[in-house]
Scaffold this motif. Structure first.
Motif, PDB file in Angstrom:
ATOM      1  N   ASN A  28      44.495  47.350  35.587  1.00 36.03           N
ATOM      2  CA  ASN A  28      43.225  47.103  34.911  1.00 36.03           C
ATOM      3  C   ASN A  28      43.211  45.799  34.125  1.00 36.03           C
ATOM      4  OD1 ASN A  28      44.908  47.807  32.830  1.00 36.03           O
ATOM      5  ND2 ASN A  28      43.876  49.729  32.313  1.00 36.03           N
ATOM      6  N   ALA A  29      44.349  45.150  34.026  1.00 33.70           N
ATOM      7  CA  ALA A  29      44.402  43.881  33.297  1.00 33.70           C
ATOM      8  C   ALA A  29      44.495  42.677  34.226  1.00 33.70           C
ATOM      9  CB  ALA A  29      45.598  43.876  32.344  1.00 33.70           C
ATOM     10  N   PHE A  30      44.622  42.933  35.526  1.00 30.26           N
ATOM     11  CA  PHE A  30      44.828  41.826  36.475  1.00 30.26           C
ATOM     12  C   PHE A  30      43.674  40.824  36.444  1.00 30.26           C
ATOM     13  CE2 PHE A  30      44.197  39.828  40.573  1.00 30.26           C
ATOM     14  CZ  PHE A  30      45.455  39.335  40.845  1.00 30.26           C
ATOM     15  N   ASP A  31      42.420  41.327  36.484  1.00 31.48           N
ATOM     16  CA  ASP A  31      41.267  40.436  36.524  1.00 31.48           C
ATOM     17  C   ASP A  31      41.211  39.537  35.287  1.00 31.48           C
ATOM     18  OD1 ASP A  31      38.988  42.785  38.139  1.00 31.48           O
ATOM     19  OD2 ASP A  31      40.472  41.394  38.939  1.00 31.48           O
ATOM     20  N   GLU A  32      41.547  40.129  34.136  1.00 31.11           N
ATOM     21  CA  GLU A  32      41.510  39.348  32.900  1.00 31.11           C
ATOM     22  C   GLU A  32      42.504  38.185  32.958  1.00 31.11           C
ATOM     23  OE1 GLU A  32      42.715  41.506  29.466  1.00 31.11           O
ATOM     24  OE2 GLU A  32      42.683  39.749  28.168  1.00 31.11           O
ATOM     25  N   VAL A  33      43.743  38.502  33.398  1.00 35.92           N
ATOM     26  CA  VAL A  33      44.776  37.469  33.472  1.00 35.92           C
ATOM     27  C   VAL A  33      44.406  36.417  34.522  1.00 35.92           C
ATOM     28  CG1 VAL A  33      47.210  37.029  33.961  1.00 35.92           C
ATOM     29  CG2 VAL A  33      46.548  39.093  32.739  1.00 35.92           C
ATOM     30  N   ALA A  34      43.884  36.862  35.653  1.00 37.22           N
ATOM     31  CA  ALA A  34      43.484  35.935  36.719  1.00 37.22           C
ATOM     32  C   ALA A  34      42.380  35.001  36.253  1.00 37.22           C
ATOM     33  CB  ALA A  34      43.049  36.707  37.954  1.00 37.22           C
ATOM     34  N   THR A  60      40.634  29.501  34.675  1.00 37.31           N
ATOM     35  CA  THR A  60      39.967  28.574  33.743  1.00 37.31           C
ATOM     36  C   THR A  60      40.962  27.692  32.993  1.00 37.31           C
ATOM     37  OG1 THR A  60      39.967  30.314  32.053  1.00 37.31           O
ATOM     38  CG2 THR A  60      37.989  30.108  33.441  1.00 37.31           C
ATOM     39  N   ASN A  61      42.259  27.826  33.363  1.00 37.82           N
ATOM     40  CA  ASN A  61      43.317  27.034  32.719  1.00 37.82           C
ATOM     41  C   ASN A  61      43.323  27.243  31.203  1.00 37.82           C
ATOM     42  OD1 ASN A  61      45.539  25.372  32.861  1.00 37.82           O
ATOM     43  ND2 ASN A  61      44.351  23.466  32.724  1.00 37.82           N
ATOM     44  N   SER A  62      43.109  28.487  30.803  1.00 38.02           N
ATOM     45  CA  SER A  62      43.044  28.821  29.368  1.00 38.02           C
ATOM     46  C   SER A  62      44.420  28.668  28.722  1.00 38.02           C
ATOM     47  CB  SER A  62      42.554  30.265  29.210  1.00 38.02           C
ATOM     48  OG  SER A  62      42.711  30.695  27.872  1.00 38.02           O
ATOM     49  N   PRO A  63      44.472  28.174  27.485  1.00 37.66           N
ATOM     50  CA  PRO A  63      45.762  28.069  26.777  1.00 37.66           C
ATOM     51  C   PRO A  63      46.363  29.433  26.453  1.00 37.66           C
ATOM     52  CG  PRO A  63      43.913  27.490  25.336  1.00 37.66           C
ATOM     53  CD  PRO A  63      43.351  27.602  26.711  1.00 37.66           C
ATOM     54  N   ASN A  64      45.517  30.489  26.530  1.00 41.31           N
ATOM     55  CA  ASN A  64      46.000  31.851  26.245  1.00 41.31           C
ATOM     56  C   ASN A  64      46.582  32.534  27.472  1.00 41.31           C
ATOM     57  OD1 ASN A  64      45.029  31.617  23.574  1.00 41.31           O
ATOM     58  ND2 ASN A  64      42.965  32.215  24.255  1.00 41.31           N
ATOM     59  N   PHE A  65      46.523  31.839  28.629  1.00 40.93           N
ATOM     60  CA  PHE A  65      46.926  32.493  29.875  1.00 40.93           C
ATOM     61  C   PHE A  65      48.377  32.993  29.835  1.00 40.93           C
ATOM     62  CE2 PHE A  65      49.269  31.469  33.873  1.00 40.93           C
ATOM     63  CZ  PHE A  65      48.979  32.647  34.519  1.00 40.93           C
ATOM     64  N   LEU A 101      51.583  31.962  38.023  1.00 41.88           N
ATOM     65  CA  LEU A 101      50.490  31.738  38.978  1.00 41.88           C
ATOM     66  C   LEU A 101      50.875  32.223  40.372  1.00 41.88           C
ATOM     67  CD1 LEU A 101      49.349  28.206  37.771  1.00 41.88           C
ATOM     68  CD2 LEU A 101      48.033  30.330  37.600  1.00 41.88           C
ATOM     69  N   MET A 102      52.151  31.995  40.757  1.00 45.43           N
ATOM     70  CA  MET A 102      52.597  32.486  42.066  1.00 45.43           C
ATOM     71  C   MET A 102      52.649  34.009  42.083  1.00 45.43           C
ATOM     72  SD  MET A 102      55.469  29.817  43.517  1.00 45.43           S
ATOM     73  CE  MET A 102      56.450  29.660  42.028  1.00 45.43           C
ATOM     74  N   LYS A 103      53.036  34.605  40.938  1.00 47.80           N
ATOM     75  CA  LYS A 103      53.073  36.072  40.842  1.00 47.80           C
ATOM     76  C   LYS A 103      51.685  36.664  41.057  1.00 47.80           C
ATOM     77  CE  LYS A 103      55.119  40.008  39.800  1.00 47.80           C
ATOM     78  NZ  LYS A 103      56.127  40.586  40.690  1.00 47.80           N
ATOM     79  N   LEU A 104      50.654  35.941  40.581  1.00 47.87           N
ATOM     80  CA  LEU A 104      49.270  36.389  40.745  1.00 47.87           C
ATOM     81  C   LEU A 104      48.724  36.023  42.127  1.00 47.87           C
ATOM     82  CD1 LEU A 104      47.876  35.442  37.228  1.00 47.87           C
ATOM     83  CD2 LEU A 104      48.486  37.728  38.044  1.00 47.87           C
ATOM     84  N   ASP A 105      49.595  35.462  43.001  1.00 46.86           N
ATOM     85  CA  ASP A 105      49.260  35.156  44.400  1.00 46.86           C
ATOM     86  C   ASP A 105      48.264  34.012  44.534  1.00 46.86           C
ATOM     87  OD1 ASP A 105      48.280  36.976  47.379  1.00 46.86           O
ATOM     88  OD2 ASP A 105      49.985  35.668  47.007  1.00 46.86           O
TER      89      ASP A 105
END
Length: 490
Positions: free
Chosen positions: A387-393, A398-403, A435-439
């Motif tokens: 349920n958190a995947f979309d948020e992290v993606a 958006t290249n957020s500093p919080n990523f 980023l690679m982990k998120l495919d």
């Protein structure tokens, strides 16, 4: 006989005469033209450009042919243009696009009425599966092409097509390292009475390569000479590229690495001209330079090999749709054939056919509904698992500093394993791993980080060295396999 009875019988006779059970439709509404001199002439021009490796001009002509054939309802033009598209996209390694055009060609009435076209379609479906390493599925398609070729009346044309299939089956045995079987098919092809120069070239160059692999260099040289003769006759960039590559392997086996490198580079230039990926050549060049003791150049070509191989892995994800496309079409054809036979019997009883159409319509509608429901269930299940995947993606996109901080919260096991086993990783390294982990693909990572593709590829290459990965190991898959339990986030 009264008028009503007469009209009923006349209607039934017309229905039976016009209904075509093979194409599940009425020939009356098609009114296909048997010949169209203008489009046939354009096909000859397009095929000529294809034969001389000018694929851009060939595609332009095929586009024109499709447009005119659709307006004129000319099935021959559509069939041969679609096969032309498929041939070009196969050479460019766009196997999913190639297959989609073969399936379009297969739907054309002209294709179903001509065994030559059905041979071409089945053979090229086999080639696409063959290129993906799906050898059993490829052999099935090659056998379908043999069955189609047996219906061809021209004996010479039939033989040339059968020999083409034999060569490809030989290649499958070679790839499976079953060299005795490969020799059997290649030599049968070469020693046949085929008049097709491509068959002669391909069988002779393949036999030469097998002899090189076996260390029988005198025999390799003999068949390489045959291949050079046929390559000169064909005068094609494609055959010259293949010839140069195998000639390089022969020279390397003789210890003549300088000339082997020249031959490999010639093949590389020709492949680039044809827009063909050639990772094997980079590896061969790396090995040849290594044997010469030029490790700097050897490493440079090895690095290029890894980069091209990684990008081909991403392309392979798209091309893996090929067997699904073919299987779906084959199943649909089986269903259609069974329904057509049933409908032909039912037609004799009059209007009952309408009921069959209704049943088929409702069945298809029900199946589509089931498919949509199943897809929605899978989506919901995936959301529940992560349920958190979309948020992290979204933060990544958006290249957020919080990523990175949020990613670490969601995938703590993955992060902890990385920093414990590889403490020298930088923040930039960890972000690339995330980023690679998120495919995310190499292209997507480049867009997110405002970098070039080459920059991202270089960063991946440096990561491979830090992780100590083997040349053949895929870094994206390696990252996915770290801490499998962390796929379900905290």
């Amino acid at each position: 006989m009264n008028n009503k009875a007469f009209l009923t019988i006349l209607s039934l006779v017309l229905f039976l005469g016009l209904y075509n059970p093979l194409n599940a439709g009425f020939d009356f509404f098609r009114l296909e033209k048997s010949a169209n001199p203008e489009i046939d002439s354009l096909l000859q021009v397009a095929n000529h450009f294809y034969e001389i490796d000018n694929y851009d001009l060939a595609l332009q002509h095929y586009n024109n042919i499709v447009e005119k054939s659709e307006k004129e309802n000319y099935s021959k033009g559509l069939t041969q243009a679609y096969i032309g598209y498929a041939s070009i996209y196969f050479i460019q390694n766009k196997l999913d696009v190639s297959t989609s055009y073969l399936l379009k060609a297969k739907e054309q009435p002209y294709a179903n009425e001509n065994p030559e076209e059905m041979y071409n379609i089945s053979f090229r479906e086999g080639l696409n599966l063959h290129s993906l390493g799906l050898y059993d599925e490829a052999v099935k398609k090659y056998k379908e092409s043999i069955a189609a070729s047996n219906k061809i009346t021209d004996r010479e044309d039939k033989l040339n097509k059968l020999v083409g299939v034999y060569i490809n089956i030989g290649d499958i045995f070679q790839l499976k390292n079953e060299r005795d079987s490969a020799f059997y098919y290649y030599k049968n092809a070469y020693n046949s009475q085929t008049t097709n120069l491509n068959n002669k070239f391909t069988s002779s160059i393949s036999i030469s390569e097998l002899y090189v692999e076996n260390g029988e260099l005198d025999s390799a040289r003999k068949y390489l000479g045959f291949a050079k003769y046929y390559a000169e006759k064909l005068n094609s960039d494609f055959t010259d590229a293949v010839l140069s590559q195998i000639n390089g392997k022969y020279l390397s086996a003789n210890g003549n690495f300088s000339e082997a490198i020249i031959s490999y580079k010639k093949s590389l230039i020709l492949n680039e001209k044809l827009d063909r990926s050639s990772p094997a050549l980079f590896k061969l060049l790396s090995e040849a330079y290594h044997e010469k003791g030029e490790d700097k150049l050897s490493n440079a070509y090895l690095k290029r090999y890894v980069e091209v191989k990684d990008s081909l892995e991403e392309a392979k994800k798209r091309n893996l749709k090929v067997p699904i496309l073919i299987a779906n079409k084959d199943n649909a054809n089986k269903i259609q054939k069974a329904e057509s036979n049933t409908q032909l019997v039912i037609v004799s009883f009059g209007g009952i056919i309408l009921l069959i159409f209704l049943i088929v319509y409702l069945y298809v509608k029900k199946q589509k509904k089931k498919t949509v429901t199943r897809r929605n269930e899978n989506i919901q299940l995936k959301k529940k698992l992560n349920n958190a995947f979309d948020e992290v993606a979204d933060l990544a996109a958006t290249n957020s500093p919080n990523f990175l901080s949020r990613f670490i919260e969601v995938y703590p096991e993955f992060y902890n394993q990385l920093i414990s086993e590889y403490p020298n990783l930088t923040t930039a390294d960890l972000k690339l791993c995330a980023l690679m982990k998120l495919d995310f693909s190499t292209k997507e990572i480049a867009e997110i980080s405002f970098s070039s593709l080459r920059t991202v590829q270089n960063r991946k290459y440096k990561l491979r060295k830090k992780f100590g990965l083997e040349t053949e190991e895929n870094i994206n898959q390696w990252i996915q396999n770290i801490q499998i339990q962390s796929l379900v986030p905290a």
